[in-house]
Scaffold this active site. Structure first.
Site, PDB file in Angstrom:
ATOM      1  N   SER A  67       0.841  -1.195   0.000  1.00 10.58           N
ATOM      2  CA  SER A  67       0.000   0.000   0.000  1.00 10.58           C
ATOM      3  C   SER A  67       0.872   1.239   0.000  1.00 10.58           C
ATOM      4  CB  SER A  67      -0.897   0.010   1.248  1.00 10.58           C
ATOM      5  OG  SER A  67      -1.550   1.253   1.410  1.00 10.58           O
ATOM      6  N   TYR A  71      -3.486  -0.330   9.651  1.00 10.39           N
ATOM      7  CA  TYR A  71      -3.292  -0.784   8.272  1.00 10.39           C
ATOM      8  C   TYR A  71      -1.935  -0.318   7.753  1.00 10.39           C
ATOM      9  CZ  TYR A  71      -4.326  -1.385   3.271  1.00 10.39           C
ATOM     10  OH  TYR A  71      -4.301  -1.748   1.953  1.00 10.39           O
TER      11      TYR A  71
END
Length: 258
Positions: free
Chosen positions: A150, A163
């Site tokens: 990510s 996250y």
């Protein structure tokens, strides 16, 4: 000559691939690309109806596909998946870790349970599956591991703290696994998407102002689409990737360098 040359670089004929989170979003797009390139693909997830629909679609396109139900919210779930895959297929030549969760309270309100759940799915499952399959790939002298990372591996986004930490750690795991197994023909890399309309980002895409702002931050002038990941996945899964390992490839329209 052209077709045979390209086949030598990019064909996945004869390769077995396991794609976690393969029934939706980027995982499904990667599974579709690997299947189209000739791999025998097994997709995993928790929703058996969605898994069945995904496999039906892949087979309708001429691919070889199957599914296994898996809950990766604990290490035992990852071990159960590895056991089930091994029992039916042996070990994969290509492992794609795409399953992920993003729980979005402000960091100060993030519970320890949500922290643990995020790291279990996003980091611990890729570690366990790597431990189960990486040594067998190394013994074969050929293997590919692809993690879906990510932007948050390198920058902070609001209300997404656990996250981001899990994805930063996943890129570090990429390097550690590459160091362990690359000399034995196993290339380990990560793909870091930009801002892509997937179920994981559904809440964010409901805000058109933020969605447009993200698009303007890219060099390409748009947010990502699922088809943008096909080429990168096929490259990282095949022989063309033989000297590329330990890397995080940003497929983001230039978002990460603006």
């Amino acid at each position: 000559m052209g077709h045979s040359y390209l086949d030598g670089l990019f064909t996945l004929e004869g390769r077995r691939a396991l794609v976690t989170g393969g029934s939706s979003g980027i995982g499904r797009a990667v599974a579709q690309a690997l299947c189209a390139a000739g791999a025998e693909v097994v997709v995993t997830g928790r929703d058996t109806e969605r898994l069945g629909e995904t496999v039906h679609a892949l087979r309708a396109e001429g691919g070889t596909a199957a599914w296994l139900a898996a809950d990766l919210s604990g290490r035992q779930g990852a071990h159960r998946l590895a056991d089930a895959y091994t029992q039916q297929y042996g070990h994969p030549h290509i492992l794609v870790n795409s399953a992920g969760v993003n729980i979005r309270p402000p960091l100060g309100e993030l519970s320890e349970a949500d922290w643990d759940h995020t790291l279990d799915v996003n980091l611990h499952a890729p570690f366990v599956l790597g431990q189960r399959f990486g040594p067998a790939m190394a013994e074969d002298g050929w293997g590919r591991v692809i993690h879906i990372a990510s932007q948050q591996a390198v920058r902070a986004f609001g209300d997404s703290g656990a996250y981001g930490v899990s994805k930063a750690a996943l890129t570090a795991l990429t390097r550690s696994q590459a160091e362990a197994w690359s000399r034995h023909g196993v290339c380990v890399n990560a793909i870091a998407p930009g801002f892509v309309d997937t179920p994981l980002n559904e809440a964010v895409f409901r805000d058109p102002v933020r969605t447009e702002a993200m698009a303007r931050r890219t060099m390409a002038g748009r947010n990502g689409g699922l088809s943008d990941f096909a080429g990168a996945a096929v490259f990282l899964a095949g022989d063309a990737c033989a000297y590329v390992t330990g890397q995080t490839l940003f497929v983001d329209g230039g978002f990460s360098v603006t």
